[in-house]
Structures are given as C-alpha cells and as structure tokens.
Design a protein around this motif. Structure first.
Motif, short mmCIF file in Angstrom:
data_model
loop_
_atom_site.label_atom_id
_atom_site.label_comp_id
_atom_site.label_asym_id
_atom_site.label_seq_id
_atom_site.Cartn_x
_atom_site.Cartn_y
_atom_site.Cartn_z
N ASP A 65 -11.29 19.22 16.38
CA ASP A 65 -11.27 18.62 17.71
C ASP A 65 -10.22 17.52 17.78
N TYR A 66 -10.02 16.84 16.65
CA TYR A 66 -9.05 15.75 16.60
C TYR A 66 -8.24 15.87 15.31
N LEU A 67 -7.01 15.40 15.36
CA LEU A 67 -6.11 15.53 14.21
C LEU A 67 -5.12 14.37 14.21
N ALA A 68 -4.91 13.75 13.05
CA ALA A 68 -3.93 12.68 12.93
C ALA A 68 -3.50 12.57 11.47
N ILE A 69 -2.44 11.79 11.23
CA ILE A 69 -1.88 11.62 9.89
C ILE A 69 -1.66 10.14 9.64
N ALA A 70 -2.07 9.68 8.45
CA ALA A 70 -1.84 8.29 8.03
C ALA A 70 -0.82 8.29 6.90
N PHE A 71 0.17 7.39 7.02
CA PHE A 71 1.19 7.28 5.99
C PHE A 71 1.17 5.90 5.35
N ASP A 72 1.58 5.85 4.08
CA ASP A 72 1.79 4.57 3.40
C ASP A 72 3.06 3.91 3.93
N VAL A 73 3.15 2.61 3.68
CA VAL A 73 4.43 1.92 3.81
C VAL A 73 4.96 1.71 2.40
N SER A 74 6.12 1.12 2.27
CA SER A 74 6.70 0.90 0.94
C SER A 74 5.76 0.07 0.07
N ASP A 75 5.61 0.48 -1.19
CA ASP A 75 4.74 -0.25 -2.12
C ASP A 75 5.16 -1.72 -2.24
N GLU A 76 6.45 -1.97 -2.10
CA GLU A 76 6.96 -3.33 -2.29
C GLU A 76 6.56 -4.27 -1.17
N THR A 77 6.09 -3.74 -0.04
CA THR A 77 5.79 -4.59 1.12
C THR A 77 4.30 -4.75 1.36
N THR A 78 3.46 -4.23 0.48
CA THR A 78 2.02 -4.29 0.74
C THR A 78 1.44 -5.64 0.32
N GLU A 79 0.31 -5.99 0.94
CA GLU A 79 -0.37 -7.22 0.57
C GLU A 79 -0.88 -7.17 -0.87
N ARG A 80 -1.24 -5.99 -1.35
CA ARG A 80 -1.69 -5.87 -2.73
C ARG A 80 -0.56 -6.24 -3.69
N LYS A 81 0.66 -5.81 -3.36
CA LYS A 81 1.81 -6.14 -4.22
C LYS A 81 2.09 -7.63 -4.19
N ALA A 82 1.94 -8.24 -3.02
CA ALA A 82 2.16 -9.69 -2.93
C ALA A 82 1.10 -10.46 -3.70
N PHE A 83 -0.12 -9.94 -3.66
CA PHE A 83 -1.24 -10.59 -4.35
C PHE A 83 -1.16 -10.40 -5.86
N TYR A 84 -0.71 -9.21 -6.28
CA TYR A 84 -0.66 -8.85 -7.71
C TYR A 84 0.66 -8.13 -7.96
N PRO A 85 1.72 -8.84 -8.31
CA PRO A 85 3.06 -8.26 -8.44
C PRO A 85 3.14 -7.06 -9.38
N ALA A 86 2.23 -6.97 -10.35
CA ALA A 86 2.29 -5.84 -11.28
C ALA A 86 1.72 -4.56 -10.69
N TYR A 87 1.18 -4.64 -9.48
CA TYR A 87 0.56 -3.48 -8.85
C TYR A 87 1.57 -2.34 -8.69
N LYS A 88 1.27 -1.20 -9.28
CA LYS A 88 2.08 0.02 -9.22
C LYS A 88 3.49 -0.14 -9.79
N GLU A 89 3.74 -1.19 -10.59
CA GLU A 89 5.12 -1.43 -11.04
C GLU A 89 5.60 -0.38 -12.04
N GLN A 90 4.66 0.33 -12.70
CA GLN A 90 5.07 1.30 -13.70
C GLN A 90 5.34 2.67 -13.11
N ARG A 91 5.08 2.84 -11.82
CA ARG A 91 5.29 4.15 -11.20
C ARG A 91 6.77 4.48 -11.13
N GLU A 92 7.11 5.73 -11.47
CA GLU A 92 8.49 6.16 -11.37
C GLU A 92 8.87 6.37 -9.90
N ALA A 93 10.14 6.17 -9.62
CA ALA A 93 10.61 6.38 -8.25
C ALA A 93 10.45 7.85 -7.86
N ALA A 94 10.19 8.08 -6.59
CA ALA A 94 10.05 9.45 -6.11
C ALA A 94 11.37 10.19 -6.27
#
Length: 641
Positions: free
Chosen positions: A59-88
């Motif tokens: 009946d309903y359909l939508a899509i949610a996307f991430d923003v850049s990992d570098e701009t998230t509040e989690r990254k600002a709060f904890y700089p090591a967040y996702k830092e080991q992930r390889e670039a896409a």
C-alpha cells in the motif's frame, strides 16, 4: 514469546544503501549499459523494486538512504566509528547515482536526514506509524533494527520473503526487541568499530541480559561471573556507555513525513523508458503498463498494471491429479476428443539429455488442468513406460496441435522418454517474441504477469536454491500438483491470447511463425539432443594458453600505462587513458569518458598508442575465457560424456 497481531495495510520501507550493496555483490553476471558504464548493481536493485511492486503489492513504499559516514552525529561523538571500513568500490558510486535516478523516475519517495543514518530514519518512521494500522516491512537484515521490532514492524528479506517479527527474533536469536540494545551494548559491533566486552558474543550476552535485565546490571554483578568474564566486564566498564549511545537508534528525528505521500506509485512505461533505454533495461520497461491503457487509481496499493484478460479467481481453478490407471484412462479419453492441447513436462534436470521425466501436465480450457506423475520419491505415481504408451496415440496424433512454453525442451524430453511428438506446434514463447521483438522477458513468469496478470509459483518455492536445492522427485504431491498444473493452465491461456494476436497482426507475421519459427523448433530440439563432442583435455590445454596470454597482456597494460590500476575497471581505465596519458577524448557519457570497444579501436588507429589495442585484446580473451572456455566442460552430459 508471543505477541498479538492483526493489521491491514503494508508499508515497504527499503534500506537503500544496504540493498544497493547487496545488489552490487549479488551472484550475478557483470552488466554494462550500451555506453559501457557498469550497471549490475542498478539492474539488481531495479529488479527488486519491480518485484516488490508486482508481487508484494504494498500500500505504501519508500526508501531511506544513509548520509556520508563522516557527517553523522555518531562519528562526531566517537571519531573511531566505522573508521576501519574500506571505501566503497569506485563503480558503486556512479551506480548509486543511477539508482537514485531510477527511484525518482518511478516516483518512490526518498528519505534522508543530515547527520543521521538510514536506520535512524527508519526508526523514526516506525514510531510515527505506531497505532496507524499499517504494518511496516523493512527491507533490511541489519541487526541494529531488531530493537524497533513490534507486531507491526518487521524485517523483510527481498531475496526470499522471510519476515522477522518479535516472535521470530526470539526463536532465531533467543532475545526480545527490548533486550536488543542491552545485548549490543555488551557485544559491540566489530563491523562498525564499536567496542564491547572482549569475548562476549550474542549467546552469552543474551543469557546475561535475560538474567540481569541490562548491561549496567550485568556490571553490577560482575563478581558473580567467572574470573575471566569478570575481568573483561570491568575492563569494558568505561566504554559501555559509549557503545550504548552508538547502538541506540534515534526515533525522534525532525523531518517532514506524510504517509499519504508514500502511497505506492503507479509506475508507467513512459515514466522510465528513456532512463531504462539508457541503462539497457528494456525488458524492465516492457513489464510496465502504458499511460494510454491505464487509469490512475486513487487507492494506495492499486498498481493498475493494465491487464487485458483477468485470470480466473483462485477458487475457480480446478487442477486434477491423475495417479491411477482408471483416472489415466479417463484423461486419455478426454484428450482424444481435443484438437488443441497444452502440455508441459516436469523433469529432474534443465539439461535435456540428462533429464528424467517426472510427470506431464495437460490443459485445453482456462482454469483447469491435469497432472500425470510418473516418478517420485515421496508420492504415488504411475509406471513411466505404461503411461507413455497410453498417451502415445494423442502425442503422436498428426491432427492434434500441441501448445507449449519453450516446446523445444518438452519435445526433447518426450523423445528421450520414447515418444515422438507429432502434429502442428504452437510455442507461446516464440509467439510473444515475434509479437514484441524488443521484449527480453519471455519466460512463463514474465508472460503470465505481463499478459495475464498472473503471478506464477516460482520453481524455487518447490525445490529451493543453491546447496539446499532438492530434486523434483522429492517435492510432495500437494505442492507439485498445483505447480505443474498451473504451468499447463497458464500456457493454455497464453495460447488463447497470442494465437488471436498473431492472426490480428497480419498474414506475414503469421506465416513467419507457422512456416519458419515453429518448424525450426523441431530442428533445434534434435540438434540439442544430438549435442556436440567436446575434447575436454584439449580445452584444458587451451585454457592454460589463454591464461598465460591474459597474464602477459595484463602485465603489458600496466607497464605501458606507467603504473598500477584495475584493468577490469572502466572508470580507472578512463583515468589512465585521458588523465594520465592525455589521449584525446572520443566520447563522453553522463558518468564520464567512454572506454567501450568502439572508443578503444578509434584510439588505437588514430593515436598509435599501444595501450588501447592491448586492452582490446585483453578484453576479448578474458571474455572468451569466462564465457566459453571455463564454462563449457560443465555442460558435458553425465550420461553420454
């Protein structure tokens, strides 16, 4: 644990980045658009969207996307967040942009919020839908979303349709949604570089949370644990508050959300045909209705696919099992009265030479079909030789037209079973191809959906996929009967429509069908049964020669290019040719400079630089290796060698 249920409408909310990554790494052949840009991930992602529209009918359909990992509040709060992930991968970035274009062309809403991840957006939407009577189905396998599951918020796997709700979560993982954050706080998440208690996995954490109620309570009772666990709990004391904040989803984001705006859109061919043509997705456009033949519906979830002939209601379908000599005698008598019959075979293999006949299905009017089983490990069947002998008169009757979907296969199977099918033929697959030459999807599932408005049962529902796949011989009859009979029934209904359309199209097309295409079916069937002899040892030797030449070419390419790069990446090749070597640009595309075969041939002839010619030869040989030399030995028949 059990929860109450009971909802009416469905909302499919897709975790966009997660599904696009999944599409990129899907076990599917590489694809390129007509201009040479990679589009495999976009293709698989688009196929998922069309499947949701056609099969799930939300009946309903939508899509949610991430923003850049570098701009998230989690990254600002904890700089090591996702830092080991390889670039896409480089070619995934361009495919992301293309996927967004597809989504926008289809009219599906997209939600993103600066500073937050798609999971937070999804959690917020889930909270806003609470009490609305809408069941939210989230297309994601992300464990972070376990914390928001309720009786009306579920995870949905587009691959197999699996749903995870609070009950399923308890059965599969041993914990409840409200325990999820506490468990993740103890475990952490190495994938996102989120710290946890060393050595504590989900099972251990679930037991601790079930006993003590929270991660803080577990710390308070650290002295009750084994010496090693006590030590590790105390070591993690300072990081657990950080972990809790990182793993807890935000469900209070401030962004405009209107349920009505997410009503499933009516996607028409005209809306997407230019983009799909550019991407090389013409078969997808063929699945959609034209604006000229569809009235837009005001009701959410009504797709209006513009089907000309509605299928009979499910209750009106009558499928008969013929598994006794008496019922076979009745069927043969009825078949003998028909001048046109649809037939379909069920077998043990797609490779016709290695296939054993499992059963035959027949139909001669819409909504009714008969299935005759001759082999099974789990059900009663008729004797194969006796059954073929009883049906021989009908199958070899020159006056009875035989209708089938991909008849070439059925003719070969029956030939192997000892009967030569005679009489006029009508192949619905060929008829559909002639009537619409641009159509790519001419399988039964495609034609049934597009021409009849019928969603057929996929064979994977019966035999599974991959390593877990079973034989047709092991399918229970209560599943096999409706599947096999449906194949004959749908084939008959396609025949009724396509035969009429061929007549209406004019004499030349009908003549081409009757005098060229259909007679060729028998020729091709005979050729496939005869096969060709393959010298496997000689092919293996040739493979070694090819591999050596490909390795040498790759080394030459890198040497001439003046540095390392991925020779198989069009984007990286483009950078080498036009930025590093400064060769003249031949043709631009929306995503950059083209490096297709025509461009490379032009560069080779006009510049004299050795790199384009080397890449051309490299591509030709790798295609030869991957398309023919490597796969061919696997096609050698186990029976004939």
């Amino acid at each position: 644990m059990r929860y109450p249920g009971g909802v009416v409408r469905t909302f499919y909310l897709i975790d966009g980045h997660a599904q696009l990554f999944r599409a990129y790494y899907a076990p599917f052949r590489p694809l390129s658009s007509p201009s040479g840009e990679p589009v495999k991930a976009v293709y698989v992602f688009t196929q998922m969207l069309l499947n949701i529209l056609a099969k799930e009918r939300p009946d309903y359909l939508a899509i949610a996307f991430d923003v850049s990992d570098e701009t998230t509040e989690r990254k600002a709060f904890y700089p090591a967040y996702k830092e080991q992930r390889e670039a896409a991968p480089d070619d995934l970035h361009t495919q992301f942009d293309r996927a967004v274009q597809v989504i926008e062309a289809m009219g599906i809403p997209i939600y993103t919020v600066d500073g937050f991840e798609a999971d937070d957006v999804i959690a917020t939407i889930a909270k806003r839908l609470d009490g609305s009577g809408v069941e939210l189905r989230i297309a994601s396998k992300d464990k972070d979303l376990h914390q928001i599951l309720t009786p009306t918020v579920k995870l949905w796997d587009p691959k197999d349709g699996t749903l995870i709700d609070p009950n399923t979560l308890w059965e599969l993982r041993g914990y409840r949604p409200e325990q999820s954050v506490e468990i993740q706080t103890l475990v952490g998440d190495p994938t996102d570089n989120v710290p946890g208690v060393v050595g504590v996995g989900v099972k251990t954490a679930a037991k601790l949370i079930e006993r003590y109620g929270s991660a803080d309570a577990v710390l308070e009772h650290a002295d009750e644990q084994t010496p090693k666990l006590r030590e590790r709990l105390l070591e993690a004391r300072d990081v657990l508050p950080i972990t809790r904040q990182l793993v807890t989803l935000r469900d209070d984001l401030d962004f405009p959300f209107d349920l009505g705006a997410c009503a499933t859109p009516l996607v028409t061919r005209e809306a997407v045909q230019d983009l799909f043509a550019e991407l090389g997705f013409r078969s997808f456009a063929d699945q959609l209705p034209s604006e000229r033949g569809v009235a837009r519906s005001a009701e959410p979830g009504t797709l209006g696919f513009g089907v000309a002939d509605a299928p009979p209601p499910e209750s009106d379908v009558s499928y008969h099992l013929v598994d006794t000599p008496e019922s076979l005698e009745v069927l043969v008598a009825q078949l003998s009265d028909q001048r046109v019959i649809a037939l379909d075979t069920e077998t043990t293999s797609l490779r016709v030479v290695d296939a054993d006949l499992v059963g035959l299905a027949f139909a001669w009017r819409a909504g009714e079909a008969w299935y005759v089983p001759v082999r099974s490990h789990v059900a009663r069947t008729l004797d194969p030789a006796t059954t073929i002998e009883a049906l021989r008169g009908v199958l070899e009757d020159d006056g009875v037209t035989k209708v089938g979907q991909n008849l070439k296969y059925d003719l070969s199977v029956l030939e192997g079973a000892g009967v030569t099918v005679r009489g006029p033929l009508f192949d619905t697959m060929i008829a559909a191809s002639l009537l619409n030459p641009e159509r790519r999807g001419v399988g039964m599932d495609d034609l049934a959906r597009d021409l009849l408005g019928v969603t057929t049962t996929p064979i994977s529902d019966l035999i599974g996929k991959g390593k877990q796949q079973r034989s047709m011989l092991d399918v229970p009859m209560e599943q096999l009967l409706p599947y096999a009979a449906e194949d004959a029934d749908v084939t008959w209904r396609l025949y009724e429509r396509l035969d009429h359309e061929l007549d209406a199209a004019g004499g030349r097309l009908r003549t081409l069908f009757d005098s060229v295409e259909v007679p060729l079916v028998r020729v091709l069937a005979a050729m496939e049964r005869a096969g060709i002899t393959l010298d496997v040892e000689r092919l293996a030797a040739y493979r070694e020669q090819l591999t050596e030449r490909i390795d040498a070419l790759r080394a030459q390419v890198l040497d001439v290019a003046g540095g390392g790069f991925n020779v198989d990446s069009p984007k990286q090749l483009s950078q080498v040719l036009f930025e590093r070597l400064k060769l003249p640009v031949v043709r631009k595309t929306k995503t950059g400079y083209s490096t297709d075969a025509e461009v490379l041939e032009t560069l080779a002839s006009e510049t004299g630089h050795p790199l384009p010619a080397l890449v051309l030869e490299y591509r030709e040989l790798t295609k030869l290796l991957g398309t023919y030399v490597d796969p061919l030995p696997s096609f050698v028949s186990k029976r004939t060698g």
